[in-house]
Design a protein around this motif. Sequence first.
Motif, PDB file in Angstrom:
ATOM      1  N   GLY A 193      99.902 -42.728 -31.588  1.00 56.73           N
ATOM      2  CA  GLY A 193      99.205 -43.749 -32.365  1.00 56.73           C
ATOM      3  C   GLY A 193     100.007 -45.018 -32.535  1.00 56.73           C
ATOM      4  O   GLY A 193      99.445 -46.110 -32.685  1.00 56.73           O
ATOM      5  N   GLY A 195     102.053 -46.092 -30.207  1.00 56.57           N
ATOM      6  CA  GLY A 195     102.374 -46.605 -28.884  1.00 56.57           C
ATOM      7  C   GLY A 195     103.613 -46.017 -28.248  1.00 56.57           C
ATOM      8  O   GLY A 195     104.118 -46.544 -27.256  1.00 56.57           O
ATOM      9  N   GLU A 370      87.805 -51.186 -34.675  1.00 57.88           N
ATOM     10  CA  GLU A 370      89.200 -51.173 -35.086  1.00 57.88           C
ATOM     11  C   GLU A 370      89.312 -51.884 -36.415  1.00 57.88           C
ATOM     12  O   GLU A 370      88.872 -53.010 -36.588  1.00 57.88           O
ATOM     13  N   ALA A 382      92.516 -45.150 -38.230  1.00 58.06           N
ATOM     14  CA  ALA A 382      92.724 -45.844 -36.963  1.00 58.06           C
ATOM     15  C   ALA A 382      93.751 -45.152 -36.089  1.00 58.06           C
ATOM     16  O   ALA A 382      93.656 -45.186 -34.865  1.00 58.06           O
ATOM     17  N   CYS A 383      94.754 -44.511 -36.706  1.00 58.71           N
ATOM     18  CA  CYS A 383      95.859 -43.918 -35.949  1.00 58.71           C
ATOM     19  C   CYS A 383      95.385 -42.875 -34.936  1.00 58.71           C
ATOM     20  O   CYS A 383      95.780 -42.928 -33.777  1.00 58.71           O
ATOM     21  N   LYS A 386      93.700 -44.605 -31.964  1.00 52.16           N
ATOM     22  CA  LYS A 386      94.668 -45.242 -31.073  1.00 52.16           C
ATOM     23  C   LYS A 386      95.464 -44.195 -30.309  1.00 52.16           C
ATOM     24  O   LYS A 386      95.783 -44.371 -29.128  1.00 52.16           O
ATOM     25  N   GLU A 390      95.796 -44.034 -26.293  1.00 53.06           N
ATOM     26  CA  GLU A 390      97.086 -44.105 -25.611  1.00 53.06           C
ATOM     27  C   GLU A 390      97.360 -42.842 -24.790  1.00 53.06           C
ATOM     28  O   GLU A 390      97.888 -42.913 -23.675  1.00 53.06           O
ATOM     29  N   GLU A 427      86.957 -47.814 -23.683  1.00 49.72           N
ATOM     30  CA  GLU A 427      88.368 -48.061 -23.376  1.00 49.72           C
ATOM     31  C   GLU A 427      88.814 -47.232 -22.185  1.00 49.72           C
ATOM     32  O   GLU A 427      89.512 -47.726 -21.293  1.00 49.72           O
TER      33      GLU A 427
END
Length: 711
Positions: A193, A195, A370, A382-383, A386, A390, A427
């Motif tokens: 989350g 990155g 988002e 959101a984590c 994401k 990723e 995405e």
Amino acid sequence: MATAAIFSSMRRRRSPSVEAFLAPVDLSEVALVQTLVAISSELVSCFSDKVFFFQRRNSRCLIRKIEVLVVLLEYVKDSESGSMSKLPSTAILCFKELYLLLYRSKILLDYCAQSSKLWLLLQNPSISSHFHDLNQEISTLLDVFPLNDLELSDDVREQVELLQKQARNPKLYVDESDEGLRVELFSFLDDFGNGRIPNHGDLRLFFVERLWIRDSISFRCEIEFLEEQIVNHDGDIEPTACVLNGFVAIVRYCRFLLFGFEEDEVLFLSRDQKKPRKRLIAREIADTFLTVPKDFCCPISLELMRDPVIVSTGQTYDRSSITRWIEEGHCTCPKTGQMLDHTRLVPNRALRNLIVQWCTAHGVPYDPPETRDASAESFAAACPIKAAVEANRATATLLIKQLADGSQGARTIASREIRLLTKTGKENRAFIAGAGAIPHLRKLLSSSSPIAQENSVTAMLNLSIHDKNKRLIIDEDGCLTSIVEVLKLGLTTEARENAAATLFSLSAVHDFKKRIADQEGALEALAGLLRVGTSRGKKDAVMALFNLSTHTDNCARMIKARAVAELVGALQNEGVAEEAAGALALIVRQPIGAEAVGKEEMAVARLITMMRCGTPRGKENAVAALLELCRSGGAAATERVLKTPALAGLLQTLLFTGTKRARRKAASLARVFHRCENTSLHPGGFRNGNSTTNISTFGGDVSVPMSLSVL
């Protein structure tokens, strides 16, 4: 009274439906005890030697208690001195409660034995609480059990008394090592989350050494189990579906990172491949073109709104679309043309809640926007999103590398995984296409492996749903030709149908319609699928033909390919008649199209039948087709339509009960009827005695009768 109150309290904590299903209301005392012996003995036999990966202590403790209860129950059953007729009423009541507790124990132990490791780990606190609840109810049961009223041997009495003492005041037990693993699993979610891709060694240590997930197939089973929980997810269950999606993405990445692309799994896939559920067309295409309520679509993008916002004129748009509109320098409302007093965007939370409810009810994937809120709650939501993105990016990189230079087996597996990754989430579709998957998938379209071909064309279909990818697919050298070849000669039915669905998706772009129709054999193959395909295949084919018919340059090609004849034949098929009539309404706008339809002997009769029996939209398309046939087909076609005996009555019905467009088309056709100078075509015209009505409200001044007796 105290005993009754305790049992009443125990009952209140249980689900009424479970108790109604399990309560032994019809069992005699003898049968009740015998049943309890059988159930408890079965539990001990099934689970006493079972090695539980998680909940080891809780499971072992529960089984030991049941083992003591087996001793008690067998003694009561076999004892000559403890005759069943002499059992105290309190003991009978306790045994009935025990019946329910044993079934609940079986359900819980089965759950721990059959669930995936990762799911049990994620549910560790919740499952521990279930064991604690059972232990509390067993403790209560033993406290009120009339041990002194039964004639038991000293050995049995001693064991039961010891169990009573041990079971008293049970404490919740959550295994610290299991909880540590759960925390570590969530730390991987946080890493993705934020990155950061976790270290290869850490992932191997966790999944392979600690969780003992030691091969690719085991990883696949874990993924499928988690995906099943997402499908069946209830809103108030932790972790949320959003978090579960994040973990699925991470486990999929670890599967390929740690074990690569084992070729022996291809045999597993071909032997036990789970086919996706059949749909009429790809779900998101269907949602976009057919079923999404109009109020849920952005007036700019015409797509399902993810973040609806209100502008100063009161109109609602998707935030990304209206923001782009304003950034391009526009100062007006796109829908009304009014000047915007200001550019502030107000979230339309009420509409967004309705969209979420609709998506949940219809199983439509919904990607929430988002969030920009810095609160802990917003970050927590959101984590996982994401993290999933990723992790899927990292997985896609591995997959595309295998598509490029892996073995045949590895490419087959990679195409299947890309197919799954591209099912949801724009995405994923954007990244996978942008990373160069399309050229490699194109090569697999000509594969001799049915599995590889089917997965690659389905992946291409999923990628094409993202608008920007349509151009990439069309511009890829030989890609469109390869898709048409699969449509014509695909190795499986599903491959051919998905090729048709891909053409339908690509044909949504006007500039591509002629390029698709000009492909050798494309229209012929779609027409053939419309004639002999499955229900789903026919739907895919008719939707593709409908889109292609909106380009005027395609009319002659469609006639030559006998697509017009097949569309007329499809008017008899309830599942595709609506779209077939719509396509014909477009084709007959051109004189050559009207001539071709006019030559089809059953065309007018079937359109008339649809006006009588079709869906509201089908009736609308049918009357539109007849109107355009009269306008473009000349006197012969007009005469053929207007001399149909049932036409007058059907037009009357549509004028009063049809959709807005159907009423407008019916009024226009009525004018054609009225202006016809040769009244012998239809004696009496639209007049039936003195009962007439004016249809000026539909844009004309033709008088038509109120009576429907013509039908």
